[in-house]
Enzyme design. Structure first.
Site, short mmCIF file in Angstrom:
data_model
loop_
_atom_site.label_atom_id
_atom_site.label_comp_id
_atom_site.label_asym_id
_atom_site.label_seq_id
_atom_site.Cartn_x
_atom_site.Cartn_y
_atom_site.Cartn_z
N MET A 30 0.84 -1.20 0.00
CA MET A 30 0.00 0.00 0.00
C MET A 30 0.88 1.25 0.00
O MET A 30 0.44 2.34 0.39
CB MET A 30 -0.96 0.00 1.19
CG MET A 30 -1.99 -1.11 1.11
SD MET A 30 -3.57 -0.72 1.91
CE MET A 30 -3.06 -0.45 3.59
N GLY A 31 2.13 1.10 -0.47
CA GLY A 31 3.01 2.25 -0.55
C GLY A 31 3.64 2.59 0.79
O GLY A 31 3.71 1.76 1.69
N HIS A 34 9.52 1.14 2.73
CA HIS A 34 10.68 1.25 3.61
C HIS A 34 11.58 0.04 3.40
O HIS A 34 11.33 -0.79 2.51
CB HIS A 34 10.24 1.39 5.07
CG HIS A 34 9.26 0.33 5.51
ND1 HIS A 34 9.60 -1.00 5.62
CD2 HIS A 34 7.95 0.41 5.84
CE1 HIS A 34 8.55 -1.70 6.02
NE2 HIS A 34 7.53 -0.87 6.16
N GLU A 35 12.61 -0.07 4.22
CA GLU A 35 13.60 -1.14 4.04
C GLU A 35 12.99 -2.54 4.21
O GLU A 35 13.50 -3.50 3.63
CB GLU A 35 14.76 -0.95 5.03
CG GLU A 35 15.70 0.17 4.64
CD GLU A 35 16.27 -0.01 3.24
OE1 GLU A 35 16.74 -1.12 2.92
OE2 GLU A 35 16.21 0.96 2.46
N GLY A 36 11.93 -2.66 5.00
CA GLY A 36 11.26 -3.95 5.10
C GLY A 36 10.72 -4.40 3.74
O GLY A 36 10.90 -5.56 3.34
N HIS A 37 10.09 -3.49 3.03
CA HIS A 37 9.60 -3.82 1.68
C HIS A 37 10.77 -4.16 0.75
O HIS A 37 10.68 -5.07 -0.07
CB HIS A 37 8.83 -2.64 1.09
CG HIS A 37 7.57 -2.29 1.81
ND1 HIS A 37 7.45 -1.16 2.57
CD2 HIS A 37 6.36 -2.92 1.88
CE1 HIS A 37 6.23 -1.09 3.08
NE2 HIS A 37 5.55 -2.15 2.69
N GLU A 149 6.54 -11.29 7.65
CA GLU A 149 5.87 -11.96 8.76
C GLU A 149 5.44 -11.00 9.87
O GLU A 149 4.77 -11.43 10.80
CB GLU A 149 6.77 -13.05 9.34
CG GLU A 149 6.89 -14.26 8.43
CD GLU A 149 7.67 -15.40 9.06
OE1 GLU A 149 8.46 -15.15 10.00
OE2 GLU A 149 7.52 -16.55 8.60
N ARG A 188 4.57 3.04 10.06
CA ARG A 188 4.11 3.80 11.22
C ARG A 188 5.27 4.35 12.05
O ARG A 188 5.07 5.26 12.85
CB ARG A 188 3.22 2.93 12.11
CG ARG A 188 1.95 2.47 11.40
CD ARG A 188 1.12 1.57 12.27
NE ARG A 188 -0.03 1.05 11.53
CZ ARG A 188 -0.97 0.30 12.07
NH1 ARG A 188 -0.91 -0.02 13.34
NH2 ARG A 188 -1.97 -0.14 11.33
#
Length: 280
Positions: A30-31, A34-37, A149, A188
Site C-alpha cells: 500500500m506504498g 521502507h527497508e522492510g519492503h 511476517e 508507522r
C-alpha cells in the site's frame, strides 16, 4: 523500471513473459515503502526472473473512512526507492481499475483466523485484504508472492484465500526485517517521536525475553504474566499479547498444544499503534 496503471496493459505483458517460461516475483504493497519492503524486493530478485511491486491503498480493508483518507501516500519516494533496488515493474492502479462501481469486498469463510486478534476489532478487514490480493494475483499472475511476517495473520489469510480460489501462486513468508535495535520496520515508525523511537526497541526485547522464559521451562501463563508486567513498567500501553497456534491463530494454554507457536503483541506509543510477533 516500467510503470503500469491499468491491468489491461499489465496482464498481457506479464503473460508474455510467463509464456517465455520466465518467473515473476510479486510484492503487493500500500506504498509508504521502507527497508522492510525492499528486503522482499531483494528476495524476489534473487529467486525470479522479474519482480513487480504493486502500490495501491485498498479502500475495502478500512473500517474507518478517516483512516483511509489519512493513510500516507508517498508515491514519488516509493518509485525512487524501487528504482534504486532494481524493481522491474510497478503496478499503480486506480480504484476503478480494480473495482466495479459500488463493488465491495467478497465475503470469505476463514474459520477462526479472521476472528481473533486483528480481526476481532476490525470486522470485514480481512475480507477486504483477501479480495484485493486475489484481484492483484489475477492481474499479475505471479509465480511467487512475498509477504513480511510482521503481518503474520495477514499471511495466514492470504494462504487460505489462495486455497479457496485455487490460485497458482506460491506464498513466500519472509522474516521480519528489523533495525539493528530490533525494532521492526513499519511505515508507522515515521510517526514516532524521537523519544518513542528510542523506546520502541523495548517491544522486541520483551518478546525475546518471553521466548527465553519458555526455553527455560516456564509455562504459557507465566510467560504471558511476565510480558504484561513488563509492559506495565514500559512507556507503552499494551492492547494485547497472545500466544497462539500458528495454524489456527487460536490461543494455547500449554506449549505442548501446538507444533508451531507464535507470540503476537500490539502496543501503543502515544497514538501510534505498533505490532510485532515472534516465533516460540
Amino acid at each position: 523500471m516500467v510503470i503500469f496503471n491499468e491491468k489491461e496493459k499489465l496482464t498481457p505483458a506479464i503473460v508474455e513473459l510467463k509464456n517465455q517460461n520466465k518467473t515473476i516475483g510479486f510484492i503487493p504493497t500500500m506504498g509508504a515503502l521502507h527497508e522492510g519492503h525492499m528486503s522482499l524486493v531483494k528476495a524476489s530478485k534473487a529467486q525470479n526472473d522479474y519482480t513487480i511491486v504493486s502500490i495501491f491503498v485498498n479502500p475495502t480493508q478500512f473500517n474507518n473512512p478517516e483512516d483511509l483518507a489519512k493513510y500516507p501516500r508517498t508515491e514519488e519516494n516509493d518509485k525512487e526507492l524501487l528504482m534504486k533496488n532494481g524493481c522491474d515493474f510497478v503496478y499503480m492502479p486506480t480504484v476503478e481499475d480494480l473495482y466495479e462501481a459500488n463493488e465491495g469486498a467478497k465475503h470469505y469463510d476463514f474459520s477462526t483466523i479472521d476472528k481473533v486478534m486483528e480481526g476481532s476489532s476490525r470486522p470485514g478487514h480481512f475480507d477486504g485484504v483477501a479480495t484485493i490480493v486475489c484481484k492483484l494475483f489475477k492481474a499479475v499472475h505471479p509465480t511467487k508472492a512475498y509477504f513480511g511476517e510482521k503481518d503474520f495473520q495477514q499471511i495466514r489469510i492470504i494462504q487460505e484465500m489462495v486455497k479457496q480460489e485455487n490460485l497458482d501462486v506460491e506464498i513466500i513468508p519472509m522474516p521480519i526485517h528489523r533495525a539493528d535495535s530490533g525494532l521492526a520496520f513499519s511505515s508507522r515508525n515515521a510517526r514516532l517521536s524521537v523519544q518513542q523511537a528510542s523506546d520502541a526497541p523495548q517491544i522486541f526485547s520483551i518478546l525475546s525475553q518471553a521466548v527465553m522464559l519458555k526455553n527455560e521451562g516456564k509455562d504459557v501463563a507465566s510467560v504471558k504474566a511476565f510480558v504484561e508486567k513488563e509492559f506495565k513498567n514500559s512507556p507503552f500501553e499494551l492492547e494485547y499479547f497472545e500466544i497462539t497456534d500458528e495454524e489456527t491463530l487460536l490461543s494455547i494454554e500449554h506449549f505442548s498444544d501446538a507444533k508451531h507457536i507464535r507470540g503476537f503483541v500490539v502496543a501503543y506509543a502515544g497514538d501510534v499503534r505498533l505490532i510485532d510477533n515472534i516465533q516460540f
